[in-house]
Design a protein around this motif. Structure first.
Motif, PDB file in Angstrom:
ATOM      1  N   LEU A  99       0.845  -1.190   0.000  1.00 33.63           N
ATOM      2  CA  LEU A  99       0.000   0.000   0.000  1.00 33.63           C
ATOM      3  C   LEU A  99       0.883   1.243   0.000  1.00 33.63           C
ATOM      4  CD1 LEU A  99      -2.978  -0.508   2.497  1.00 33.63           C
ATOM      5  CD2 LEU A  99      -3.123  -0.067   0.047  1.00 33.63           C
ATOM      6  N   LEU A 100       0.481   2.248  -0.773  1.00 38.71           N
ATOM      7  CA  LEU A 100       1.185   3.520  -0.758  1.00 38.71           C
ATOM      8  C   LEU A 100       0.773   4.324   0.462  1.00 38.71           C
ATOM      9  CD1 LEU A 100       0.764   4.593  -4.508  1.00 38.71           C
ATOM     10  CD2 LEU A 100       2.922   3.980  -3.395  1.00 38.71           C
ATOM     11  N   VAL A 101       1.718   5.050   1.043  1.00 37.16           N
ATOM     12  CA  VAL A 101       1.388   5.932   2.163  1.00 37.16           C
ATOM     13  C   VAL A 101       0.592   7.124   1.663  1.00 37.16           C
ATOM     14  CG1 VAL A 101       2.333   7.478   3.917  1.00 37.16           C
ATOM     15  CG2 VAL A 101       3.319   5.204   3.601  1.00 37.16           C
ATOM     16  N   ALA A 110      -3.069   7.692   3.396  1.00 38.25           N
ATOM     17  CA  ALA A 110      -3.504   9.057   3.702  1.00 38.25           C
ATOM     18  C   ALA A 110      -4.991   9.246   3.428  1.00 38.25           C
ATOM     19  CB  ALA A 110      -2.679  10.058   2.893  1.00 38.25           C
ATOM     20  N   ASN A 111      -5.481   8.702   2.322  1.00 37.39           N
ATOM     21  CA  ASN A 111      -6.896   8.860   1.978  1.00 37.39           C
ATOM     22  C   ASN A 111      -7.812   8.024   2.869  1.00 37.39           C
ATOM     23  OD1 ASN A 111      -6.461  10.713  -0.044  1.00 37.39           O
ATOM     24  ND2 ASN A 111      -6.417   9.195  -1.677  1.00 37.39           N
ATOM     25  N   ALA A 112      -7.273   6.997   3.517  1.00 36.34           N
ATOM     26  CA  ALA A 112      -8.080   6.139   4.391  1.00 36.34           C
ATOM     27  C   ALA A 112      -8.124   6.638   5.835  1.00 36.34           C
ATOM     28  CB  ALA A 112      -7.542   4.708   4.358  1.00 36.34           C
ATOM     29  N   LEU A 113      -7.241   7.555   6.206  1.00 41.56           N
ATOM     30  CA  LEU A 113      -7.131   7.973   7.603  1.00 41.56           C
ATOM     31  C   LEU A 113      -8.399   8.611   8.177  1.00 41.56           C
ATOM     32  CD1 LEU A 113      -3.468   9.334   7.678  1.00 41.56           C
ATOM     33  CD2 LEU A 113      -4.318   7.221   8.710  1.00 41.56           C
ATOM     34  N   PRO A 114      -9.049   9.562   7.464  1.00 36.66           N
ATOM     35  CA  PRO A 114     -10.222  10.203   8.066  1.00 36.66           C
ATOM     36  C   PRO A 114     -11.347   9.230   8.413  1.00 36.66           C
ATOM     37  CG  PRO A 114      -9.447  11.459   6.175  1.00 36.66           C
ATOM     38  CD  PRO A 114      -8.716  10.156   6.158  1.00 36.66           C
ATOM     39  N   GLN A 115     -11.422   8.119   7.702  1.00 36.56           N
ATOM     40  CA  GLN A 115     -12.479   7.140   7.947  1.00 36.56           C
ATOM     41  C   GLN A 115     -12.100   6.154   9.063  1.00 36.56           C
ATOM     42  OE1 GLN A 115     -12.554   9.314   5.131  1.00 36.56           O
ATOM     43  NE2 GLN A 115     -11.604   7.608   4.049  1.00 36.56           N
ATOM     44  N   ASN A 116     -10.866   6.187   9.506  1.00 38.89           N
ATOM     45  CA  ASN A 116     -10.401   5.238  10.509  1.00 38.89           C
ATOM     46  C   ASN A 116     -10.062   5.874  11.855  1.00 38.89           C
ATOM     47  OD1 ASN A 116      -9.764   2.274   9.367  1.00 38.89           O
ATOM     48  ND2 ASN A 116      -9.523   3.757   7.706  1.00 38.89           N
ATOM     49  N   LEU A 117      -9.904   7.200  11.893  1.00 39.71           N
ATOM     50  CA  LEU A 117      -9.512   7.884  13.125  1.00 39.71           C
ATOM     51  C   LEU A 117     -10.621   8.794  13.635  1.00 39.71           C
ATOM     52  CD1 LEU A 117      -5.850   8.934  12.217  1.00 39.71           C
ATOM     53  CD2 LEU A 117      -6.626   6.837  13.319  1.00 39.71           C
ATOM     54  N   HIS A 132       5.779  10.444   8.370  1.00 39.12           N
ATOM     55  CA  HIS A 132       6.955   9.911   7.683  1.00 39.12           C
ATOM     56  C   HIS A 132       6.495   8.920   6.626  1.00 39.12           C
ATOM     57  CE1 HIS A 132       6.910   6.064  10.171  1.00 39.12           C
ATOM     58  NE2 HIS A 132       6.062   6.845  10.796  1.00 39.12           N
ATOM     59  N   ARG A 133       7.435   8.277   5.958  1.00 39.54           N
ATOM     60  CA  ARG A 133       7.127   7.364   4.862  1.00 39.54           C
ATOM     61  C   ARG A 133       7.521   5.932   5.202  1.00 39.54           C
ATOM     62  NH1 ARG A 133       3.825  10.535   1.945  1.00 39.54           N
ATOM     63  NH2 ARG A 133       4.835  12.348   1.040  1.00 39.54           N
ATOM     64  N   LEU A 134       6.797   5.016   4.624  1.00 39.24           N
ATOM     65  CA  LEU A 134       7.223   3.628   4.524  1.00 39.24           C
ATOM     66  C   LEU A 134       7.090   3.235   3.067  1.00 39.24           C
ATOM     67  CD1 LEU A 134       5.554   1.802   7.577  1.00 39.24           C
ATOM     68  CD2 LEU A 134       7.961   2.406   7.308  1.00 39.24           C
ATOM     69  N   ILE A 144       1.006   9.233  12.739  1.00 35.34           N
ATOM     70  CA  ILE A 144       0.034  10.136  12.119  1.00 35.34           C
ATOM     71  C   ILE A 144      -0.171  11.360  12.998  1.00 35.34           C
ATOM     72  CG2 ILE A 144      -2.296  10.329  11.166  1.00 35.34           C
ATOM     73  CD1 ILE A 144      -0.574   8.116   9.860  1.00 35.34           C
ATOM     74  N   GLY A 145      -0.225  12.554  12.392  1.00 33.02           N
ATOM     75  CA  GLY A 145      -0.570  13.775  13.105  1.00 33.02           C
ATOM     76  C   GLY A 145      -2.014  14.159  12.834  1.00 33.02           C
ATOM     77  N   LYS A 146      -2.725  14.616  13.885  1.00 31.38           N
ATOM     78  CA  LYS A 146      -4.147  14.942  13.742  1.00 31.38           C
ATOM     79  C   LYS A 146      -4.441  16.433  13.888  1.00 31.38           C
ATOM     80  CE  LYS A 146      -7.040  12.239  15.850  1.00 31.38           C
ATOM     81  NZ  LYS A 146      -7.702  11.400  16.873  1.00 31.38           N
ATOM     82  N   THR A 147      -3.449  17.204  14.286  1.00 27.55           N
ATOM     83  CA  THR A 147      -3.600  18.657  14.387  1.00 27.55           C
ATOM     84  C   THR A 147      -2.423  19.319  13.681  1.00 27.55           C
ATOM     85  OG1 THR A 147      -2.340  18.967  16.437  1.00 27.55           O
ATOM     86  CG2 THR A 147      -4.667  18.355  16.663  1.00 27.55           C
ATOM     87  N   SER A 148      -2.609  20.585  13.352  1.00 30.80           N
ATOM     88  CA  SER A 148      -1.541  21.318  12.669  1.00 30.80           C
ATOM     89  C   SER A 148      -0.283  21.385  13.534  1.00 30.80           C
ATOM     90  CB  SER A 148      -2.017  22.736  12.334  1.00 30.80           C
ATOM     91  OG  SER A 148      -0.995  23.470  11.694  1.00 30.80           O
TER      92      SER A 148
END
Length: 287
Positions: A99-101, A110-117, A132-134, A144-148
């Motif tokens: 999977l791409l980060v 990145a596109n899946a994060l809002p639906q999982n957090l 960061h990257r894998l 993962i960061g959730k705020t600016s």
């Protein structure tokens, strides 16, 4: 043009470039490169004025994103992610191999994060962003960061080498017990500590080794290049090492197993780990 998103900048300890601050504040443009493109296309206004890449943010500014002529309807990616840690500021998730980060593809972490957090309750909450990257074929833990402010502070921790990462790899050949690999990657200093935990004989590869790795720098493909550079390429690596030693069809045997750092807001010592993938255990069943 139509305004599609509005963001009020949070107070900053010291002024920060908008192209840094803007990462994650909009739903439709989530990366630094995308922010730069939006600025170039004249889609971002700050306090009513068209912004530039040299603009600094102090706090309180009204940031407006205009609709792009080429904008597409935003789709939600349905992809379940394994969550290992989460609070109002950050999260740690498991990224499967293959999977791409992030990037231009729709199916990315990145596109899946809002639906999982869970959405952060902080004033500077943004769309969750990988810090960061894998690599695509690498499995393991992703911060993962959730705020600016969390994105900024965690990124700084990485730059200051204050986040400890532990990887495991299966390598080929008769290795020494451990040591430090120091040679430049892309003309930049790079350092990796390694320790062989176990070795088994192999008919095809002579020996296969379970190796613990701690990168002290963060160069692109550092672990893969360093191990191939000392003659012990990672099993399944199609890009580095000898062609005749490539194992096809099983993927790359490289796994990001542990993250350790001081929480930038609560000051708690965070340590998150995850077990080895099944394909590792098949070779080293007793580990």
């Amino acid at each position: 043009m139509k305004i599609v998103e509005i963001h009020i900048a949070t107070k900053q300890e010291k002024p920060i470039r908008f192209q840094e601050y803007g990462v994650g504040i909009f739903n439709t443009i989530s990366t630094k490169s995308a922010i730069k493109k939006a600025i170039k296309k004249k889609l971002i206004y700050i306090d009513g004025n068209l912004t530039t890449t040299s603009k600094y943010i102090s706090g309180g500014e009204k940031i407006e994103l205009l609709e792009s002529k080429n904008s597409l309807t935003f789709k939600r990616l349905k992809l379940d992610l394994e969550l290992l840690f989460e609070d109002d500021y950050l999260a740690v998730i498991y990224k499967p191999a293959g999977l791409l980060v992030s990037g231009n593809k729709f199916v990315t972490i990145a596109n899946a994060l809002p639906q999982n957090l869970q959405k952060s309750n902080q004033q500077d909450a943004v769309k969750p962003q990988p810090i960061h990257r894998l690599d695509y074929p690498t499995s393991g833990l992703l911060l993962i960061g959730k705020t600016s402010s969390a994105i900024q502070k965690l990124s700084e921790l990485f730059k200051q080498k204050e986040i400890q990462k532990t990887y495991y790899a299966i390598t080929i050949g008769n290795m020494c017990s451990g040591g430090t690999i120091n040679f430049k990657i892309d003309k930049k200093d790079a350092s990796t500590e390694f320790k062989v935990l176990k070795a088994v004989k192999s008919e095809r590869f002579e020996y296969l080794n379970l190796v613990e790795l701690q990168p002290k720098t963060g160069r692109k493909h550092q672990l893969r290049k360093h191990l191939a550079g000392i003659g012990h390429q990672i099993l399944g690596d199609k890009n580095y090492g000898k062609t005749e030693l490539i194992l096809k069809g099983k993927g790359l045997y490289l796994h990001a197993a542990k993250l350790e750092f001081e929480h930038p807001f609560t000051k708690e010592n965070i340590s998150v780990s995850i077990k080895l993938p099944k394909k590792f255990i098949k070779i080293f069943p007793d580990f």
